[in-house]
Design an enzyme around this catalytic site. Structure first.
Site, PDB file in Angstrom:
ATOM      1  N   ARG A 110      13.356 -13.722  11.992  1.00  0.00           N
ATOM      2  CA  ARG A 110      12.813 -13.535  13.009  1.00  0.00           C
ATOM      3  C   ARG A 110      11.267 -13.741  12.736  1.00  0.00           C
ATOM      4  NH1 ARG A 110      12.626  -8.804  17.611  1.00  0.00           N
ATOM      5  NH2 ARG A 110      14.489 -10.093  18.226  1.00  0.00           N
ATOM      6  N   HIS A 137      14.883 -17.563  21.852  1.00  0.00           N
ATOM      7  CA  HIS A 137      15.631 -16.432  21.221  1.00  0.00           C
ATOM      8  C   HIS A 137      17.264 -16.655  21.603  1.00  0.00           C
ATOM      9  CE1 HIS A 137      16.571 -12.623  19.937  1.00  0.00           C
ATOM     10  NE2 HIS A 137      16.094 -11.900  21.078  1.00  0.00           N
ATOM     11  N   GLN A 140      20.095 -13.813  21.782  1.00  0.00           N
ATOM     12  CA  GLN A 140      19.964 -13.026  22.977  1.00  0.00           C
ATOM     13  C   GLN A 140      20.851 -13.603  24.082  1.00  0.00           C
ATOM     14  OE1 GLN A 140      18.357  -9.957  23.650  1.00  0.00           O
ATOM     15  NE2 GLN A 140      19.835 -10.068  25.361  1.00  0.00           N
ATOM     16  N   ASP A 225      11.637 -10.846  31.601  1.00  0.00           N
ATOM     17  CA  ASP A 225      11.312 -10.534  30.161  1.00  0.00           C
ATOM     18  C   ASP A 225       9.858 -10.319  30.571  1.00  0.00           C
ATOM     19  OD1 ASP A 225      11.015 -10.474  27.507  1.00  0.00           O
ATOM     20  OD2 ASP A 225      10.540 -12.345  27.209  1.00  0.00           O
ATOM     21  N   CYS A 265      16.358  -8.704  28.313  1.00  0.00           N
ATOM     22  CA  CYS A 265      16.724  -8.624  26.872  1.00  0.00           C
ATOM     23  C   CYS A 265      16.229  -7.255  26.334  1.00  0.00           C
ATOM     24  CB  CYS A 265      16.130  -9.957  26.293  1.00  0.00           C
ATOM     25  SG  CYS A 265      14.182 -10.007  26.300  1.00  0.00           S
ATOM     26  N   ARG A 293      25.177  -7.739  21.831  1.00  0.00           N
ATOM     27  CA  ARG A 293      24.307  -8.442  20.823  1.00  0.00           C
ATOM     28  C   ARG A 293      25.256  -8.222  19.428  1.00  0.00           C
ATOM     29  NH1 ARG A 293      18.679  -9.290  20.543  1.00  0.00           N
ATOM     30  NH2 ARG A 293      19.397 -10.286  18.897  1.00  0.00           N
TER      31      ARG A 293
HETATM   32  N1  NVA Z   1       9.646 -12.624  24.732  1.00  0.00           N
HETATM   33  C1  NVA Z   1       9.708 -11.507  24.071  1.00  0.00           C
HETATM   34  C2  NVA Z   1      11.070 -11.102  23.700  1.00  0.00           C
HETATM   35  C3  NVA Z   1      11.467  -9.809  22.817  1.00  0.00           C
HETATM   36  C4  NVA Z   1      13.160  -9.716  22.634  1.00  0.00           C
HETATM   37  C5  NVA Z   1       8.979 -11.333  22.666  1.00  0.00           C
HETATM   38  O1  NVA Z   1       8.972 -12.495  22.286  1.00  0.00           O
HETATM   39  O2  NVA Z   1       8.382 -10.523  22.325  1.00  0.00           O
HETATM   40  N1   CP Z   2      15.922  -8.093  22.724  1.00  0.00           N
HETATM   41  C1   CP Z   2      15.647  -7.956  21.393  1.00  0.00           C
HETATM   42  O1   CP Z   2      15.696  -9.156  20.895  1.00  0.00           O
HETATM   43  O2   CP Z   2      15.216  -6.976  21.101  1.00  0.00           O
HETATM   44  P1   CP Z   2      14.676  -6.426  19.883  1.00  0.00           P
HETATM   45  O3   CP Z   2      13.234  -7.096  19.804  1.00  0.00           O
HETATM   46  O4   CP Z   2      14.518  -5.050  19.782  1.00  0.00           O
HETATM   47  O5   CP Z   2      15.282  -7.044  18.713  1.00  0.00           O
END
Ligand code: NVA
Ligand code: CP
Length: 311
Positions: A110, A137, A140, A225, A265, A293
Site C-alpha cells: 500500500r 484499489h 477492494q 468514497d 469501501c 475482503r
Molecule cells: N480513496 C480512499 C480509499 C480508502 C480505502 C483513500 O485512498 O484514502
Molecule cells: N477499504 C480499505 O481499504 O480499508 P482500509 O484503509 O482500512 O484498509
C-alpha cells in the site's frame, strides 16, 4: 475444486491484470472459500509460506484481512512499515524488491504513487499485490464484486452509480465496469474527474453526470468514497465545499431502483459523503463488503501463489 494450474509469476496491480474469466473464477472461489471457512473446514495450502505486507499508508481492513487470510491459509503475514525498514531511509524500491522477494512467497504493498508498485513488481521474483495506490484499489473491487454476486447475482448488464471523487476507488470501479460488463455513472464535481485516458478507454461504458440525482436514477448499486483520500488531508475544507452536492442520502437512494444496494469501501465519514441513515440503512451492505475482503483476498493469494483453479 479440481486440479491446479501453475503459471509463471503473476502480479495483481489492477483488475486489468486478470482476464474476465479469471476474475469470474476468483469471485466464485472466494464464495466457496467463505462457505468452507464458515463450515469450520480448514484448508491450509500456504503452510510455511510468507506474505510481506508493506504499508506506507494507514489501514484497518486491508491489514486485518490479509493477515487473518494468511493465517487461515496456513501461512504467515509480516507487517513492514517504512518507519522500521530501510525503505523509509531511502533504500531504492528496486533493491528492496530484489531482497524481500528472495525471502517471501508473495508481497502486498500500500503506497502513494502507482509507479512504486509497478517498479517493485518489475524487480520481484514473487507475485506483488496492489493494496491501494493513489490510482487504484483493485482488492477492494474483488470484495465489492463478490458482495454484489452474493446479494443479487451477476452484475453484468446492470447500472452502477459512483458518487464522489475521481480517485483510486473510482478508477477501480471503471476497470470493474470493463471486466464485469456493467455501465458506470460517475457523479463528480467539475475539477475532480477521473483520469482522462481511462475515461477515453471506457468510452460509452461510463457517463459523467454532474447531477447526483440524475446519476442515481435507475441504478442497481450506489457507491461512494471519502471526499479527501489519504494524503489529501489538507484539502479537506476545500473538498467539503466542492462535494457538498455529492452526498449519498435517502433522497439519492430513492432515485435508484427500489432493490438497489449501497456500498462504501470504508472508512466512512458520516454526514459527509454518506448519511448515517443510508450507511446503516437496509440497502447498505458495507459490513458484508468489508468482511468479503478476507475471503476475496484468500482466493487472490491462492490464485497468485498456487495457481488458478481449472474449471
Ligand atoms: N480513496 C480512499 C480509499 C480508502 C480505502 C483513500 O485512498 O484514502
Ligand atoms: N477499504 C480499505 O481499504 O480499508 P482500509 O484503509 O482500512 O484498509
Amino acid at each position: 475444486m479440481s486440479t491446479i494450474q501453475t503459471t509463471k509469476v503473476r502480479h495483481f496491480l489492477t483488475l486489468m491484470d486478470f482476464s474476465k474469466k479469471e476474475l469470474s473464477l476468483l469471485i466464485q472461489r472466494a464464495i466457496e472459500l467463505k462457505r468452507a471457512w464458515k463450515q469450520g473446514k480448514h484448508y491450509e495450502p500456504m503452510k510455511n509460506q510468507t506474505l510481506a505486507m508493506i504499508f506506507e499508508k494507514s489501514s484497518t481492513r486491508t491489514r486485518v484481512s490479509f493477515e487473518a487470510g494468511m493465517t487461515q491459509l496456513g501461512g504467515h503475514a509480516m507487517f513492514l512499515s517504512p518507519n522500521d525498514t530501510q525503505l523509509g531511509r531511502g533504500e531504492p524500491v528496486e533493491d528492496a524488491a530484489r531482497v524481500i522477494s528472495r525471502m517471501v512467497d508473495v508481497v502486498m504493498i500500500r503506497t502513494y504513487a502507482h509507479e512504486t508498485v509497478e517498479k517493485f513488481a518489475a524487480y520481484s521474483k514473487v507475485p506483488v499485490i496492489n493494496a491501494l495506490t493513489d490510482s487504484y484499489h483493485p482488492c477492494q473491487l474483488l470484495a465489492d464484486m463478490m458482495t454484489y454476486v452474493e446479494q443479487r447475482g451477476s452484475i453484468a448488464g446492470k447500472t452502477v452509480t459512483y458518487v464522489g471523487d475521481g480517485n483510486n476507488m473510482c478508477h477501480s470501479w471503471m476497470n470493474a465496469a470493463r471486466q464485469f460488463d456493467f455501465h458506470l455513472n460517475i457523479a463528480c464535481p467539475e475539477g475532480y474527474d477521473p483520469d482522462q485516458d481511462l475515461c477515453l478507454e471506457l468510452g460509452d461504458q461510463i457517463s459523467i453526470i454532474r447531477d447526483t440525482r440524475l446519476a442515481a436514477k435507475n441504478s442497481d448499486l450506489v457507491v461512494t468514497d471519502v471526499w479527501a483520500s489519504m494524503g489529501q488531508e489538507e484539502e479537506q475544507k476545500i473538498r467539503e465545499r466542492a462535494f457538498a452536492n455529492f452526498q449519498v442520502n435517502a433522497e439519492i437512494m430513492a432515485c435508484a431502483n427500489p432493490d438497489a444496494l449501497f456500498m462504501h469501501c470504508l472508512p466512512a465519514h458520516r454526514e459527509e459523503e454518506v448519511t448515517t441513515e443510508v450507511l446503516e440503512g437496509n440497502q447498505s451492505v458495507v459490513w458484508e463488503e468489508a468482511e468479503n475482503r478476507l475471503h476475496a483476498q484468500k482466493a487472490l493469494l491462492e490464485a497468485l501463489v498456487i495457481g488458478f483453479p481449472i474449471q
